[in-house]
Design a protein around this motif. Structure first.
Motif, PDB file in Angstrom:
ATOM      1  N   GLN A   3       2.207  10.342  21.303  1.00  0.00           N
ATOM      2  CA  GLN A   3       2.287   9.520  20.098  1.00  0.00           C
ATOM      3  C   GLN A   3       2.390  10.429  18.880  1.00  0.00           C
ATOM      4  O   GLN A   3       1.662  11.409  18.748  1.00  0.00           O
ATOM      5  N   THR A   4       3.289  10.104  17.974  1.00  0.00           N
ATOM      6  CA  THR A   4       3.478  10.937  16.793  1.00  0.00           C
ATOM      7  C   THR A   4       2.358  10.705  15.782  1.00  0.00           C
ATOM      8  O   THR A   4       1.656   9.691  15.816  1.00  0.00           O
ATOM      9  N   PHE A   5       2.204  11.669  14.878  1.00  0.00           N
ATOM     10  CA  PHE A   5       1.222  11.525  13.815  1.00  0.00           C
ATOM     11  C   PHE A   5       1.513  10.274  12.990  1.00  0.00           C
ATOM     12  O   PHE A   5       0.601   9.516  12.638  1.00  0.00           O
ATOM     13  N   SER A   6       2.790  10.064  12.661  1.00  0.00           N
ATOM     14  CA  SER A   6       3.158   8.924  11.815  1.00  0.00           C
ATOM     15  C   SER A   6       2.785   7.604  12.471  1.00  0.00           C
ATOM     16  O   SER A   6       2.215   6.713  11.825  1.00  0.00           O
ATOM     17  N   ALA A   7       3.079   7.478  13.758  1.00  0.00           N
ATOM     18  CA  ALA A   7       2.783   6.230  14.464  1.00  0.00           C
ATOM     19  C   ALA A   7       1.283   6.001  14.550  1.00  0.00           C
ATOM     20  O   ALA A   7       0.797   4.882  14.317  1.00  0.00           O
ATOM     21  N   PHE A   8       0.541   7.065  14.861  1.00  0.00           N
ATOM     22  CA  PHE A   8      -0.907   6.912  15.011  1.00  0.00           C
ATOM     23  C   PHE A   8      -1.575   6.592  13.669  1.00  0.00           C
ATOM     24  O   PHE A   8      -2.381   5.657  13.570  1.00  0.00           O
ATOM     25  N   ILE A   9      -1.244   7.377  12.650  1.00  0.00           N
ATOM     26  CA  ILE A   9      -1.892   7.180  11.355  1.00  0.00           C
ATOM     27  C   ILE A   9      -1.491   5.838  10.750  1.00  0.00           C
ATOM     28  O   ILE A   9      -2.329   5.124  10.179  1.00  0.00           O
ATOM     29  N   ASP A  10      -0.219   5.466  10.887  1.00  0.00           N
ATOM     30  CA  ASP A  10       0.216   4.187  10.328  1.00  0.00           C
ATOM     31  C   ASP A  10      -0.458   3.016  11.037  1.00  0.00           C
ATOM     32  O   ASP A  10      -0.820   2.032  10.395  1.00  0.00           O
ATOM     33  N   ARG A  11      -0.645   3.150  12.343  1.00  0.00           N
ATOM     34  CA  ARG A  11      -1.283   2.072  13.096  1.00  0.00           C
ATOM     35  C   ARG A  11      -2.734   1.895  12.678  1.00  0.00           C
ATOM     36  O   ARG A  11      -3.239   0.772  12.663  1.00  0.00           O
ATOM     37  N   ARG A  12      -3.408   2.996  12.341  1.00  0.00           N
ATOM     38  CA  ARG A  12      -4.819   2.914  11.940  1.00  0.00           C
ATOM     39  C   ARG A  12      -4.981   2.683  10.445  1.00  0.00           C
ATOM     40  O   ARG A  12      -5.906   1.986  10.018  1.00  0.00           O
ATOM     41  N   LEU A  13      -4.087   3.281   9.661  1.00  0.00           N
ATOM     42  CA  LEU A  13      -4.260   3.247   8.215  1.00  0.00           C
ATOM     43  C   LEU A  13      -3.708   1.974   7.586  1.00  0.00           C
ATOM     44  O   LEU A  13      -4.283   1.458   6.619  1.00  0.00           O
ATOM     45  N   SER A  14      -2.617   1.456   8.127  1.00  0.00           N
ATOM     46  CA  SER A  14      -1.988   0.271   7.532  1.00  0.00           C
ATOM     47  C   SER A  14      -2.899  -0.955   7.531  1.00  0.00           C
ATOM     48  O   SER A  14      -2.964  -1.669   6.523  1.00  0.00           O
ATOM     49  N   PRO A  15      -3.630  -1.260   8.637  1.00  0.00           N
ATOM     50  CA  PRO A  15      -4.539  -2.410   8.560  1.00  0.00           C
ATOM     51  C   PRO A  15      -5.604  -2.256   7.485  1.00  0.00           C
ATOM     52  O   PRO A  15      -5.943  -3.225   6.790  1.00  0.00           O
ATOM     53  N   ALA A  16      -6.143  -1.040   7.342  1.00  0.00           N
ATOM     54  CA  ALA A  16      -7.132  -0.812   6.286  1.00  0.00           C
ATOM     55  C   ALA A  16      -6.502  -1.008   4.911  1.00  0.00           C
ATOM     56  O   ALA A  16      -7.107  -1.619   4.012  1.00  0.00           O
ATOM     57  N   TYR A  17      -5.289  -0.510   4.753  1.00  0.00           N
ATOM     58  CA  TYR A  17      -4.591  -0.658   3.472  1.00  0.00           C
ATOM     59  C   TYR A  17      -4.303  -2.128   3.168  1.00  0.00           C
ATOM     60  O   TYR A  17      -4.491  -2.591   2.043  1.00  0.00           O
ATOM     61  N   ARG A  18      -3.877  -2.874   4.186  1.00  0.00           N
ATOM     62  CA  ARG A  18      -3.607  -4.305   3.976  1.00  0.00           C
ATOM     63  C   ARG A  18      -4.892  -5.068   3.676  1.00  0.00           C
ATOM     64  O   ARG A  18      -4.875  -6.047   2.924  1.00  0.00           O
ATOM     65  N   THR A  19      -6.008  -4.634   4.263  1.00  0.00           N
ATOM     66  CA  THR A  19      -7.298  -5.261   3.939  1.00  0.00           C
ATOM     67  C   THR A  19      -7.641  -5.050   2.473  1.00  0.00           C
ATOM     68  O   THR A  19      -8.145  -5.956   1.800  1.00  0.00           O
ATOM     69  N   VAL A  20      -7.373  -3.841   1.974  1.00  0.00           N
ATOM     70  CA  VAL A  20      -7.622  -3.548   0.564  1.00  0.00           C
ATOM     71  C   VAL A  20      -6.745  -4.429  -0.321  1.00  0.00           C
ATOM     72  O   VAL A  20      -7.227  -5.014  -1.302  1.00  0.00           O
ATOM     73  N   LEU A  21      -5.473  -4.542   0.022  1.00  0.00           N
ATOM     74  CA  LEU A  21      -4.568  -5.382  -0.767  1.00  0.00           C
ATOM     75  C   LEU A  21      -5.000  -6.846  -0.733  1.00  0.00           C
ATOM     76  O   LEU A  21      -4.950  -7.554  -1.746  1.00  0.00           O
ATOM     77  N   ALA A  22      -5.433  -7.302   0.458  1.00  0.00           N
ATOM     78  CA  ALA A  22      -5.861  -8.702   0.586  1.00  0.00           C
ATOM     79  C   ALA A  22      -7.106  -8.966  -0.253  1.00  0.00           C
ATOM     80  O   ALA A  22      -7.211 -10.008  -0.922  1.00  0.00           O
ATOM     81  N   ALA A  23      -8.066  -8.023  -0.226  1.00  0.00           N
ATOM     82  CA  ALA A  23      -9.284  -8.195  -1.028  1.00  0.00           C
ATOM     83  C   ALA A  23      -8.951  -8.226  -2.514  1.00  0.00           C
ATOM     84  O   ALA A  23      -9.496  -9.047  -3.274  1.00  0.00           O
ATOM     85  N   LYS A  24      -8.058  -7.348  -2.934  1.00  0.00           N
ATOM     86  CA  LYS A  24      -7.651  -7.309  -4.340  1.00  0.00           C
ATOM     87  C   LYS A  24      -6.939  -8.601  -4.726  1.00  0.00           C
ATOM     88  O   LYS A  24      -7.210  -9.178  -5.791  1.00  0.00           O
ATOM     89  N   ARG A  25      -6.049  -9.090  -3.850  1.00  0.00           N
ATOM     90  CA  ARG A  25      -5.305 -10.318  -4.135  1.00  0.00           C
ATOM     91  C   ARG A  25      -6.239 -11.531  -4.166  1.00  0.00           C
ATOM     92  O   ARG A  25      -6.121 -12.391  -5.053  1.00  0.00           O
ATOM     93  N   ARG A  26      -7.169 -11.605  -3.205  1.00  0.00           N
ATOM     94  CA  ARG A  26      -8.109 -12.732  -3.188  1.00  0.00           C
ATOM     95  C   ARG A  26      -8.999 -12.728  -4.418  1.00  0.00           C
ATOM     96  O   ARG A  26      -9.320 -13.794  -4.968  1.00  0.00           O
ATOM     97  N   LEU A  27      -9.407 -11.534  -4.840  1.00  0.00           N
ATOM     98  CA  LEU A  27     -10.259 -11.443  -6.022  1.00  0.00           C
ATOM     99  C   LEU A  27      -9.518 -11.908  -7.263  1.00  0.00           C
ATOM    100  O   LEU A  27     -10.061 -12.662  -8.088  1.00  0.00           O
ATOM    101  N   ASP A  28      -8.265 -11.488  -7.410  1.00  0.00           N
ATOM    102  CA  ASP A  28      -7.474 -11.935  -8.561  1.00  0.00           C
ATOM    103  C   ASP A  28      -7.208 -13.438  -8.500  1.00  0.00           C
ATOM    104  O   ASP A  28      -7.251 -14.127  -9.528  1.00  0.00           O
ATOM    105  N   ASP A  29      -6.932 -13.961  -7.294  1.00  0.00           N
ATOM    106  CA  ASP A  29      -6.677 -15.393  -7.145  1.00  0.00           C
ATOM    107  C   ASP A  29      -7.928 -16.200  -7.465  1.00  0.00           C
ATOM    108  O   ASP A  29      -7.848 -17.241  -8.128  1.00  0.00           O
ATOM    109  N   LEU A  30      -9.087 -15.718  -7.010  1.00  0.00           N
ATOM    110  CA  LEU A  30     -10.334 -16.424  -7.310  1.00  0.00           C
ATOM    111  C   LEU A  30     -10.600 -16.428  -8.804  1.00  0.00           C
ATOM    112  O   LEU A  30     -11.031 -17.453  -9.369  1.00  0.00           O
TER     113      LEU A  30
END
Length: 457
Positions: A323-350
């Motif tokens: 498995q390449t570095f890009s595939a591994f890091i993106d698979r682990r890092l992207s969900p965390a990043y999307r969680t951050v975006l979702a929390a920020k979006r929910r906070l602004d929407d609230l």
């Protein structure tokens, strides 16, 4: 080179004076009025250069997250102490980076916005990969005195292609038997291998096998790997905060739903004021959460983009089904990043929904107040009309009273005239005077009233 012979002038050769070669005066046009950051803008392009590295090379890097009180002056003073031990030149005042040879190893210090990196390099190989990392040669008491908290730690060993056996089971011994991931870089010019895990010394390990990279290319790859390690961990700092914010937002969303449901049952202004106070308190709480989390969320997004940029620089390709570095890091890092975006979006929407609910409730309160004011104005208008009618009645009575008193005075005058010998019918005279006096008094009161109305605003 001579432009003309001794006997040939420019005029004889048909060359005008305008075409004669003139030596440029650099001092003349080089002294133009410059912006304050003119020179700095060019110097910044070459700040913090990547290390020019030949293989073999051993690298250790530690990154420390800044804490309150960890100023640049504190770090420079700590570097001065290390330079004093090795009798080398210390960093300049207010320096943001420092590169120096310290005996057997080289140190590269760079201060960033939120963290500082300390990179130690040795330009040779150990008995085997990761056998003696450069950080082991740094005085332990000096390492323990570095300000801040450790956020990233990695060893990188760069070797030539023929100095290590590229067989998976053989390579795993250098990573304590853990599962490997790796890839080819730049069309097979290098190979990187790592488990991307902490080992017994609490450092990550990366093995760089150079097949055909030159020293500059190798330095750029090394810098990209070090930055990926640091920025990846800095990105993940926003993830636990995003989880905490999401829990708080979920609770406040339920609370807001209950408040909106209660708005249907509001019957009195006291209930409206009470609910508006609750919405205002919720808005203040949301504003506090936004203020305490927005910087970390935005920083996490910036670090994530930098990780993706550095991974793209590597130009990875699969190797031996790893498995390449890009595939591994993106698979682990992207969900965390999307969680951050979702929390920020929910906070602004609230925050927006609370503002809309507050505006709606304020509108209801304002409409109720306007209705009360309208009723009050109607009542005041009725009272004013009553006062006007009463005033007109009083004016009429005043005219009659004043006429009565004037006629009484006239009666005294007529009585006095009778005593002087004038003979006339007193009752007939008073009767004739009554309309005259009444009209005169009425006109006099009207004139006074008109004069007062002109004076009044």
């Amino acid at each position: 080179m001579e432009l003309f012979t001794a006997n040939e002038s420019p005029e004889k050769l048909g060359i005008g004076k305008a075409n004669i070669l003139i030596q440029p005066n650099h001092k003349a046009y080089g002294q133009l009025n410059k912006h304050a950051y003119f020179s700095q803008s060019y110097a910044d392009l070459h700040a913090r250069p990547f290390p020019v590295s030949n293989v073999p090379l051993r690298v250790s890097q530690v990154c420390f997250l800044h804490q309150e009180g960890d100023s640049q002056a504190v770090e420079l003073a700590h570097l001065h102490e290390l330079c004093h031990r090795y009798s080398v030149n210390p960093p300049l005042a207010n320096a943001s980076c420092f590169y120096q040879k310290m005996g057997e190893y080289e140190i590269r210090w760079e201060r960033h916005t939120e963290f500082s990196s300390y990179t130690f390099l040795i330009h040779d190989s150990g008995l085997k990969p990761f056998d003696c990392p450069p950080v082991a040669l740094v005085p332990i008491d000096w390492l323990e005195g570095i300000s801040g908290e450790l956020i990233a730690a990695v060893h990188i060993d760069a070797l030539s292609e023929g100095s290590v056996t590229l067989e998976r089971d053989h390579l795993r011994q250098y990573f304590e038997g853990q599962r490997l991931m790796g890839s080819e870089l730049h069309n097979g010019e290098a190979i990187i291998l790592s488990a991307l895990r902490l080992h017994e010394d609490n450092f990550n390990r990366i093995l760089l096998v150079n097949t055909s990279l030159n020293e500059c290319q190798s330095g750029r790859v090394l810098r990209a790997l070090l930055e990926i390690e640091a920025y990846r961990n800095m990105t993940l700092l926003a993830f636990p905060l995003a989880q905490q914010v999401s829990i708080k937002v979920s609770k406040m969303e339920s609370q807001l739903a209950m408040l909106l449901k209660k708005q249907k049952d509001i019957k009195s202004s006291n209930d409206e004021q009470k609910q508006l106070a609750e919405l205002s308190a919720m808005a203040a709480n949301i504003a506090e959460i936004i203020a305490s989390s927005r910087y970390r969320f935005d920083a996490g997004s910036a670090y994530y983009e930098m990780v993706r940029s550095r991974l793209a620089e590597l130009e990875e390709k699969d190797i031996n089904e790893l498995q390449t570095f890009s595939a591994f890091i993106d698979r682990r890092l992207s969900p965390a990043y999307r969680t951050v975006l979702a929390a920020k979006r929910r906070l602004d929407d609230l925050s927006s929904r609370v503002d809309r609910a507050s505006d709606f409730l304020r509108t209801r309160i304002d409409m109720a107040i306007e209705a009360q004011n309208q009723a009050l104005l109607t009542s005041m208008d009725k009272r004013a009309q009553m006062q006007f009618n009463l005033q007109q009645t009083v004016e009429g009575l005043s005219v009659i009273i004043m006429t009565y008193y004037v006629l009484a005075l006239c009666k005294y005058l007529l009585d006095a005239s009778s005593s002087l010998g004038y003979t006339f019918n007193r009752e007939v005279a008073l009767t004739l005077l009554m309309p005259i006096v009444l009209i005169s008094v009425w006109m006099f009161s009207r004139r006074i009233k008109n004069a007062v109305q002109k004076i009044a605003p």
